[in-house]
Design an enzyme around this catalytic site. Structure first.
Site, PDB file in Angstrom:
ATOM      1  N   GLU A   1       4.900 -13.249   0.382  1.00 41.68           N
ATOM      2  CA  GLU A   1       4.577 -14.400   1.249  1.00 41.68           C
ATOM      3  C   GLU A   1       5.860 -15.167   1.605  1.00 41.68           C
ATOM      4  OE1 GLU A   1       0.881 -16.352   0.733  1.00 41.68           O
ATOM      5  OE2 GLU A   1       0.016 -14.624  -0.316  1.00 41.68           O
TER       6      GLU A   1
HETATM    7  C1  LIG Z   1       3.558  -6.491  -4.825  1.00 43.03           C
HETATM    8  C2  LIG Z   1       3.667  -6.869  -3.391  1.00 43.03           C
HETATM    9  C3  LIG Z   1       2.548  -7.326  -2.716  1.00 43.03           C
HETATM   10  C4  LIG Z   1       2.621  -7.668  -1.359  1.00 43.03           C
HETATM   11  N1  LIG Z   1       1.484  -8.032  -0.681  1.00 43.03           N
HETATM   12  C5  LIG Z   1       1.536  -8.136   0.673  1.00 43.03           C
HETATM   13  C6  LIG Z   1       0.330  -8.310   1.434  1.00 43.03           C
HETATM   14  O1  LIG Z   1      -0.794  -8.421   0.890  1.00 43.03           O
HETATM   15  N2  LIG Z   1       0.404  -8.364   2.780  1.00 43.03           N
HETATM   16  C7  LIG Z   1       1.604  -8.240   3.436  1.00 43.03           C
HETATM   17  O2  LIG Z   1       1.606  -8.279   4.667  1.00 43.03           O
HETATM   18  N3  LIG Z   1       2.764  -8.077   2.747  1.00 43.03           N
HETATM   19  C8  LIG Z   1       2.749  -8.017   1.389  1.00 43.03           C
HETATM   20  N4  LIG Z   1       3.917  -7.828   0.679  1.00 43.03           N
HETATM   21  C9  LIG Z   1       5.177  -7.709   1.401  1.00 43.03           C
HETATM   22  C10 LIG Z   1       6.118  -8.873   1.177  1.00 43.03           C
HETATM   23  O3  LIG Z   1       5.633 -10.004   1.838  1.00 43.03           O
HETATM   24  C11 LIG Z   1       7.517  -8.428   1.643  1.00 43.03           C
HETATM   25  O4  LIG Z   1       7.986  -7.485   0.702  1.00 43.03           O
HETATM   26  C12 LIG Z   1       8.469  -9.593   1.783  1.00 43.03           C
HETATM   27  O5  LIG Z   1       8.107 -10.422   2.854  1.00 43.03           O
HETATM   28  C13 LIG Z   1       9.924  -9.128   1.982  1.00 43.03           C
HETATM   29  O6  LIG Z   1      10.022  -8.169   2.978  1.00 43.03           O
HETATM   30  P1  LIG Z   1      10.814  -6.805   2.695  1.00 43.03           P
HETATM   31  O7  LIG Z   1      10.305  -6.225   1.436  1.00 43.03           O
HETATM   32  O8  LIG Z   1      10.766  -5.972   3.908  1.00 43.03           O
HETATM   33  O9  LIG Z   1      12.302  -7.269   2.423  1.00 43.03           O
HETATM   34  P2  LIG Z   1      13.442  -7.494   3.543  1.00 43.03           P
HETATM   35  O10 LIG Z   1      12.887  -8.294   4.659  1.00 43.03           O
HETATM   36  O11 LIG Z   1      14.024  -6.158   3.848  1.00 43.03           O
HETATM   37  O12 LIG Z   1      14.489  -8.363   2.738  1.00 43.03           O
HETATM   38  C14 LIG Z   1      15.452  -7.787   1.847  1.00 43.03           C
HETATM   39  C15 LIG Z   1      16.337  -8.931   1.351  1.00 43.03           C
HETATM   40  O13 LIG Z   1      17.042  -9.511   2.468  1.00 43.03           O
HETATM   41  C16 LIG Z   1      16.786 -10.913   2.508  1.00 43.03           C
HETATM   42  N5  LIG Z   1      16.752 -11.375   3.901  1.00 43.03           N
HETATM   43  C17 LIG Z   1      16.069 -10.835   4.946  1.00 43.03           C
HETATM   44  N6  LIG Z   1      16.278 -11.562   6.058  1.00 43.03           N
HETATM   45  C18 LIG Z   1      17.115 -12.574   5.722  1.00 43.03           C
HETATM   46  C19 LIG Z   1      17.702 -13.662   6.418  1.00 43.03           C
HETATM   47  N7  LIG Z   1      17.444 -13.890   7.710  1.00 43.03           N
HETATM   48  N8  LIG Z   1      18.512 -14.504   5.742  1.00 43.03           N
HETATM   49  C20 LIG Z   1      18.767 -14.308   4.416  1.00 43.03           C
HETATM   50  N9  LIG Z   1      18.241 -13.307   3.702  1.00 43.03           N
HETATM   51  C21 LIG Z   1      17.423 -12.455   4.328  1.00 43.03           C
HETATM   52  C22 LIG Z   1      15.433 -11.091   1.823  1.00 43.03           C
HETATM   53  O14 LIG Z   1      15.274 -12.421   1.363  1.00 43.03           O
HETATM   54  C23 LIG Z   1      15.536 -10.071   0.703  1.00 43.03           C
HETATM   55  O15 LIG Z   1      16.282 -10.620  -0.358  1.00 43.03           O
HETATM   56  C24 LIG Z   1       3.860  -7.555  -0.696  1.00 43.03           C
HETATM   57  C25 LIG Z   1       4.997  -7.118  -1.392  1.00 43.03           C
HETATM   58  C26 LIG Z   1       4.910  -6.757  -2.704  1.00 43.03           C
HETATM   59  C27 LIG Z   1       6.141  -6.241  -3.397  1.00 43.03           C
END
Ligand SMILES: Cc1cc2nc3c(=O)[nH]c(=O)nc-3n(C[C@H](O)[C@H](O)[C@H](O)COP(=O)(O)OP(=O)(O)OC[C@H]3O[C@@H](n4cnc5c(N)ncnc54)[C@H](O)[C@@H]3O)c2cc1C
Length: 380
Positions: free
Chosen positions: A363
């Site tokens: 989230e």
């Molecule tokens: C157990 C689990 C349950 C989940 N449940 C749901 C769900 O029910 N529904 C759903 O839709 N999603 C769900 N998610 C997804 C979750 O919301 C995402 O994993 C999260 O938003 C991060 O996206 P990402 O994994 O693609 O990381 P990325 O976006 O690839 O980020 C990687 C890193 O880069 C950083 N980063 C990215 N952009 C920036 C920026 N502009 N400035 C600084 N830092 C940045 C991030 O903070 C992070 O540290 C779930 C994830 C997990 C692991």
């Protein structure tokens, strides 16, 4: 200003605490080890009204305020964060989104079942290429007149395998950017909808997280939520409230670990005395307590803002950022206070430490919360 909880709020805390201790605690270690979804417990939570707490009673909900919801989330999360994330997604992402932005027909057809726990919901925004940058939606929903044709992949979906209804965000008109995104209600039984394998996770292992595939899924027009192009706003608004629930989850994980560490420190002896009599341990407990209390104030303030009809984008982000940090710090120290016993499953704190980490990721990661907060600070 009144820091006292009302009689009703105290009763909700008592009910959630009893449920957590009597129904969630037994088997919580085994469910974590075996990645078992708490089916029976979720059913009971539905019967007790924990799955649609804030929904209007005319749709089968509890008609409670956000404060009640965060109080319950804290208590459930002290014991079982896998169960509490199911509660959080169903309440604040699915039920709230549908009640606030859905049509009357959608509410009658879906919300009434979701609010009572007869059905479970999932919220599907994240994709392999669209996590923090949720505007990069690759899932498409092509307008075919009386229906949309849905194609694409969602990943990391909580309740992915166990949900009945899915709120799915998809791109309808790429030229319009995020204004071309829509949100849809999708039923599990529809042709072309496929649930992928379950993720093998570090924490919240009792909750089922899946990749979902949509291959030419026909979504009736009446299942679009809001006006054409409203999907991105729908997702952002819904997540803004969801963050308050996750902040409360983080708070509960921290408070649960603190309770266990305090009790343990009064029993475990080293150098001829209970370890709480060593100042290094007592000071850890003092720090944990202060941090938890400060996080609780932020969580309750965000809930209060929402209940007052005030903007809660910033207060929710602040609550999640801080409570998740406190959850990480507190659980690591709780393991430390337990010594070797902290490193094994029997004492629960290692699970809470693993569960805490997700609250800094889903989230909106902590970095994304800082973007929300700093933008709010610099707006005028
Ligand atoms: C157990 C689990 C349950 C989940 N449940 C749901 C769900 O029910 N529904 C759903 O839709 N999603 C769900 N998610 C997804 C979750 O919301 C995402 O994993 C999260 O938003 C991060 O996206 P990402 O994994 O693609 O990381 P990325 O976006 O690839 O980020 C990687 C890193 O880069 C950083 N980063 C990215 N952009 C920036 C920026 N502009 N400035 C600084 N830092 C940045 C991030 O903070 C992070 O540290 C779930 C994830 C997990 C692991």
């Amino acid at each position: 200003m009144d820091f006292n909880l009302s009689e009703e709020h105290l009763m909700i805390r008592e009910a959630a605490r009893d449920f957590a201790n009597n129904e969630l605690l037994p088997g919580v270690i085994e469910r974590d080890t075996n990645q078992t979804f708490p089916t029976e417990q979720v059913k009971k939570m539905g019967e007790l009204g924990f799955l649609g707490m804030m929904v209007d009673p005319k749709y089968g909900g509890g008609g409670m305020d956000t404060l009640s919801y965060v109080i319950a989330m804290e208590e459930l999360s002290k014991i079982d964060a896998s169960a509490s994330v199911i509660v959080s997604v169903n309440n604040s992402l699915v039920c709230w989104g549908l009640e606030t932005y859905g049509s009357e027909e959608q509410k009658q057809k879906y919300l009434t079942k979701l609010a009572t726990g007869e059905s479970i919901g999932a919220f599907c925004l994240s994709e392999p290429e669209a996590g923090s940058d949720a505007t990069s939606q690759r899932t498409t929903a092509v307008d075919k007149g009386d229906h949309y044709l849905l194609n694409g992949t969602k990943n990391w979906i909580t309740n992915g395998g166990s949900a009945d209804y899915y709120l799915v965000i998809a791109q309808t008109d790429r030229d319009k950017g995020h204004r071309g995104i829509n949100a849809f209600i999708v039923e599990k039984s529809w042709d072309g909808f496929e649930v992928g394998p379950k993720e093998d996770k570090l924490g919240i292992r009792g909750s089922d997280t899946h990749t979902l595939n949509f291959n030419d899924v026909k979504v009736p027009k009446e299942n679009r939520i809001g006006e054409d192009g409203f999907g991105f706003k729908f997702a952002m608004k819904t997540l803004s409230g969801g963050r308050i629930g996750i902040a409360a989850q983080a708070l509960g994980i921290a408070a649960g670990a603190y309770d266990l560490a305090r009790e343990y420190s009064k029993i475990r002896k080293a150098f001829g005395t209970e370890i709480c009599n060593h100042q290094a341990i007592a000071f850890k407990l003092a720090d944990m307590h202060v941090n938890i209390e400060a996080a609780r104030h932020l969580v309750m303030k965000a809930a209060w803002d929402k209940d007052q009809g005030a903007n809660y984008d910033m207060s929710g982000a602040m609550a999640k950022l801080q409570a998740s940090k406190v959850a990480m710090e507190t659980t690591v120290e709780a393991v430390q206070i337990h010594g070797g016993n902290g490193y094994v499953k029997e004492y629960h704190v290692e699970r809470l430490m693993r569960d805490a980490k997700i609250t800094q990721i889903y989230e909106g990661t902590s970095e994304i919360q800082k973007i929300v907060i700093s933008r709010g600070l610099l707006r005028d």
